[in-house]
Design an enzyme around this catalytic site. Structure first.
Site: not given
Length: 240
Positions: A49-50, A197
């Site tokens: 993510d991100d 992440h």
């Protein structure tokens, strides 16, 4: 990217650019909320993510390439906007690219227009960056979602909303690589969706080889989420 052609089509001519759109009529929109996948096979999914810098994301891509693993990246589009070729490199490497909103807000606090702005704007930026339709998979920031925002997101074109059920809290910069690895191993199961992440200054990249090596020793194979969830919304995922 240079080797495969650097020509960039105008955004609205890229196939899939219009797959996400504003639609205020969300009350009856159908969505597929997935936390894990029902499978008899020993399969597991790596998701990221991100957004981060070239150094961080390139390191993750290099490790995945070294181990011949494909994953799914849910991109925060305000980062993609600043570095579109990095997003394109993720797609060119064969990974799924999904939508993680434009600015990473708390979805349950947004109006219909605000939420669809986040989804549609992110979709258009990502599509323009990678020059192809994204995987049409949406990951809510922090994983926090309920029925209303899920319907609003589905009405905008993202029916498949993918959460996770294996979370080593790798975003916490105080978590060591060994702690991240051990946490993933302890929680892992067939059909599990691992949350990692692509943030800077974490120990995720340091932990990634250990995660892959240990899960392979246990007999797991790695899959992209699109291997489990098709664009037409078909899935055998666990919904709740």
């Amino acid at each position: 990217l240079v080797a495969t052609g650097g020509v960039r089509k105008p955004a609205d001519t890229v196939q899939g650019y219009h797959a996400a759109k504003y639609n205020a009529d969300y009350a009856k929109a159908d969505y597929n909320l997935v936390y894990s996948h029902k499978t008899a096979k020993k399969e597991i999914a790596l998701t990221f993510d991100d957004w981060g810098t070239d150094e961080t994301i390139t390191k993750l891509l290099d490790i995945l390439d070294q181990y011949h693993v494909k994953g799914t990246f849910f991109l925060r589009a305000d980062g993609v906007e600043k570095n579109p070729n990095l997003a394109r490199a993720i797609a060119q490497a064969g990974h799924d690219v999904g939508n993680h909103t434009y600015s990473h807000p708390v979805l349950t606090k947004l109006s219909v227009k605000q939420l669809q702005d986040e989804v549609v704007k992110a979709h258009r930026i990502i599509t323009d960056a990678i020059q192809q339709q994204p995987a049409m998979l949406f990951r809510p920031p922090t994983g926090d979602i309920d029925d209303r925002p899920a319907r609003i997101i589905a009405a905008a074109g993202y029916r498949n909303i993918v959460d996770f059920d294996i979370d080593p809290n790798d975003w916490n910069r105080e978590r060591t690589a060994s702690q991240i690895v051990n946490s993933v191993i302890q929680q892992s199961h067939s059909g599990g969706i691992i949350l990692l992440h692509s943030l800077d200054d974490t120990h995720t990249a340091e932990a990634l080889p250990g995660i892959i090596q240990n899960l392979r020793k246990q007999g797991y194979t790695f899959v992209k989420l699109s291997d489990w969830i098709s664009n037409n919304g078909n899935s055998s995922g666990n919904e709740r």
